[in-house]
Design a protein around this motif. Structure first.
Motif, PDB file in Angstrom:
ATOM      1  N   UNK A   1       0.832  -1.205   0.000  1.00  0.00           N
ATOM      2  CA  UNK A   1       0.000   0.000   0.000  1.00  0.00           C
ATOM      3  C   UNK A   1       0.869   1.258   0.000  1.00  0.00           C
ATOM      4  N   UNK A   2       1.939   1.247   0.798  1.00  0.00           N
ATOM      5  CA  UNK A   2       2.853   2.392   0.844  1.00  0.00           C
ATOM      6  C   UNK A   2       3.543   2.588  -0.505  1.00  0.00           C
ATOM      7  N   UNK A   3       3.934   1.478  -1.130  1.00  0.00           N
ATOM      8  CA  UNK A   3       4.581   1.557  -2.442  1.00  0.00           C
ATOM      9  C   UNK A   3       3.607   2.106  -3.487  1.00  0.00           C
ATOM     10  N   UNK A   4       2.355   1.670  -3.434  1.00  0.00           N
ATOM     11  CA  UNK A   4       1.343   2.177  -4.368  1.00  0.00           C
ATOM     12  C   UNK A   4       1.137   3.672  -4.158  1.00  0.00           C
ATOM     13  N   UNK A   5       1.132   4.113  -2.905  1.00  0.00           N
ATOM     14  CA  UNK A   5       0.975   5.538  -2.612  1.00  0.00           C
ATOM     15  C   UNK A   5       2.153   6.334  -3.175  1.00  0.00           C
ATOM     16  N   UNK A   6       3.373   5.806  -3.042  1.00  0.00           N
ATOM     17  CA  UNK A   6       4.558   6.480  -3.598  1.00  0.00           C
ATOM     18  C   UNK A   6       4.464   6.572  -5.117  1.00  0.00           C
ATOM     19  N   UNK A   7       3.996   5.490  -5.741  1.00  0.00           N
ATOM     20  CA  UNK A   7       3.834   5.506  -7.201  1.00  0.00           C
ATOM     21  C   UNK A   7       2.810   6.554  -7.616  1.00  0.00           C
ATOM     22  N   UNK A   8       1.719   6.658  -6.883  1.00  0.00           N
ATOM     23  CA  UNK A   8       0.700   7.663  -7.200  1.00  0.00           C
ATOM     24  C   UNK A   8       1.271   9.072  -7.097  1.00  0.00           C
ATOM     25  N   UNK A   9       2.122   9.314  -6.089  1.00  0.00           N
ATOM     26  CA  UNK A   9       2.763  10.624  -5.951  1.00  0.00           C
ATOM     27  C   UNK A   9       3.691  10.895  -7.132  1.00  0.00           C
ATOM     28  N   UNK A  10       4.502   9.906  -7.488  1.00  0.00           N
ATOM     29  CA  UNK A  10       5.471  10.079  -8.570  1.00  0.00           C
ATOM     30  C   UNK A  10       4.784  10.275  -9.925  1.00  0.00           C
ATOM     31  N   UNK A  11       3.704   9.536 -10.148  1.00  0.00           N
ATOM     32  CA  UNK A  11       3.051   9.558 -11.455  1.00  0.00           C
ATOM     33  C   UNK A  11       2.085  10.726 -11.589  1.00  0.00           C
ATOM     34  N   UNK A  12       1.723  11.351 -10.487  1.00  0.00           N
ATOM     35  CA  UNK A  12       0.818  12.497 -10.508  1.00  0.00           C
ATOM     36  C   UNK A  12      -0.429  12.202 -11.329  1.00  0.00           C
ATOM     37  N   UNK A  13      -1.104  11.154 -10.953  1.00  0.00           N
ATOM     38  CA  UNK A  13      -2.315  10.750 -11.663  1.00  0.00           C
ATOM     39  C   UNK A  13      -2.184   9.333 -12.152  1.00  0.00           C
ATOM     40  N   UNK A  14      -2.506   9.099 -13.385  1.00  0.00           N
ATOM     41  CA  UNK A  14      -2.479   7.743 -13.917  1.00  0.00           C
ATOM     42  C   UNK A  14      -1.408   7.544 -14.966  1.00  0.00           C
ATOM     43  N   UNK A  15      -1.563   6.479 -15.684  1.00  0.00           N
ATOM     44  CA  UNK A  15      -0.616   6.055 -16.709  1.00  0.00           C
ATOM     45  C   UNK A  15      -1.456   5.564 -17.880  1.00  0.00           C
ATOM     46  N   UNK A  16      -1.132   5.992 -19.103  1.00  0.00           N
ATOM     47  CA  UNK A  16      -1.969   5.689 -20.269  1.00  0.00           C
ATOM     48  C   UNK A  16      -2.109   4.195 -20.563  1.00  0.00           C
TER      49      UNK A  16
ATOM     50  N   UNK B   1      -4.555   3.893 -15.855  1.00  0.00           N
ATOM     51  CA  UNK B   1      -5.188   5.217 -15.924  1.00  0.00           C
ATOM     52  C   UNK B   1      -5.830   5.619 -14.594  1.00  0.00           C
ATOM     53  N   UNK B   2      -6.146   4.641 -13.749  1.00  0.00           N
ATOM     54  CA  UNK B   2      -6.756   4.927 -12.446  1.00  0.00           C
ATOM     55  C   UNK B   2      -5.718   5.148 -11.355  1.00  0.00           C
ATOM     56  N   UNK B   3      -4.443   5.079 -11.693  1.00  0.00           N
ATOM     57  CA  UNK B   3      -3.380   5.230 -10.708  1.00  0.00           C
ATOM     58  C   UNK B   3      -2.825   3.877 -10.289  1.00  0.00           C
ATOM     59  N   UNK B   4      -2.132   3.857  -9.159  1.00  0.00           N
ATOM     60  CA  UNK B   4      -1.523   2.633  -8.650  1.00  0.00           C
ATOM     61  C   UNK B   4      -2.368   2.069  -7.520  1.00  0.00           C
ATOM     62  N   UNK B   5      -2.478   0.733  -7.504  1.00  0.00           N
ATOM     63  CA  UNK B   5      -3.225   0.057  -6.443  1.00  0.00           C
ATOM     64  C   UNK B   5      -2.673  -1.358  -6.281  1.00  0.00           C
ATOM     65  N   UNK B   6      -2.857  -1.899  -5.101  1.00  0.00           N
ATOM     66  CA  UNK B   6      -2.450  -3.275  -4.850  1.00  0.00           C
ATOM     67  C   UNK B   6      -3.461  -4.184  -5.536  1.00  0.00           C
ATOM     68  N   UNK B   7      -2.990  -4.943  -6.511  1.00  0.00           N
ATOM     69  CA  UNK B   7      -3.853  -5.855  -7.263  1.00  0.00           C
ATOM     70  C   UNK B   7      -2.967  -6.774  -8.085  1.00  0.00           C
TER      71      UNK B   7
ATOM     72  N   UNK C   1      14.323   1.611  -6.989  1.00  0.00           N
ATOM     73  CA  UNK C   1      13.759   2.246  -8.191  1.00  0.00           C
ATOM     74  C   UNK C   1      12.805   3.363  -7.770  1.00  0.00           C
ATOM     75  N   UNK C   2      11.926   3.074  -6.809  1.00  0.00           N
ATOM     76  CA  UNK C   2      10.956   4.075  -6.347  1.00  0.00           C
ATOM     77  C   UNK C   2      11.634   5.295  -5.735  1.00  0.00           C
ATOM     78  N   UNK C   3      12.713   5.083  -4.999  1.00  0.00           N
ATOM     79  CA  UNK C   3      13.387   6.196  -4.324  1.00  0.00           C
ATOM     80  C   UNK C   3      14.276   6.991  -5.272  1.00  0.00           C
ATOM     81  N   UNK C   4      14.518   6.450  -6.466  1.00  0.00           N
ATOM     82  CA  UNK C   4      15.375   7.135  -7.427  1.00  0.00           C
ATOM     83  C   UNK C   4      16.834   6.747  -7.310  1.00  0.00           C
ATOM     84  N   UNK C   5      17.167   5.846  -6.390  1.00  0.00           N
ATOM     85  CA  UNK C   5      18.547   5.392  -6.231  1.00  0.00           C
ATOM     86  C   UNK C   5      18.999   4.542  -7.410  1.00  0.00           C
TER      87      UNK C   5
END
Length: 95
Positions: free
Chosen positions: A6-21, A38-44, A62-66
């Motif tokens: 869930x935390x990783x999905x939240x970080x992805x949502x912040x980074x992507x600023x919305x969804x992905x085509x 397109x709906x953003x990131x979620x655990x699924x 990867x998520x942290x940019x390292x």
């Protein structure tokens, strides 16, 4: 375990600023999967245009940019199954 996803999905949502085509699945070894579309990131765990598999440490780097996703792939830390073009678009968006 799901809290970490869930935390990783939240970080992805912040980074992507919305969804992905397109749709992408991050499969984190031994933990589960995150879908990004397109709906953003979620655990699924659903079908996606591309599936990227890595261990939790690699995914966090990867998520942290390292760690650049392309470098992770070239170094064998990240496997990609599916549409490589979608994977490249996502790598650019996450950079």
């Amino acid at each position: 375990m799901s809290d970490t996803l869930e935390q990783a999905a939240a970080k992805l949502n912040e980074k992507m600023d919305g969804g992905f085509d397109s749709s992408a699945k991050f499969e984190i070894t031994g933990m589960g999967a995150i879908i990004l579309d397109a709906n953003g990131a979620r655990v699924a765990d659903e079908d996606a245009d591309v599936t990227m598999t890595a261990d939790a440490e690699t995914f966090e780097e990867i998520l942290s940019g390292e760690l650049n996703p392309t470098a992770a792939f070239m170094g064998g830390k990240l496997t990609i199954d599916g549409d490589m073009g979608v994977a490249m678009q996502l790598a650019q968006a996450l950079a």
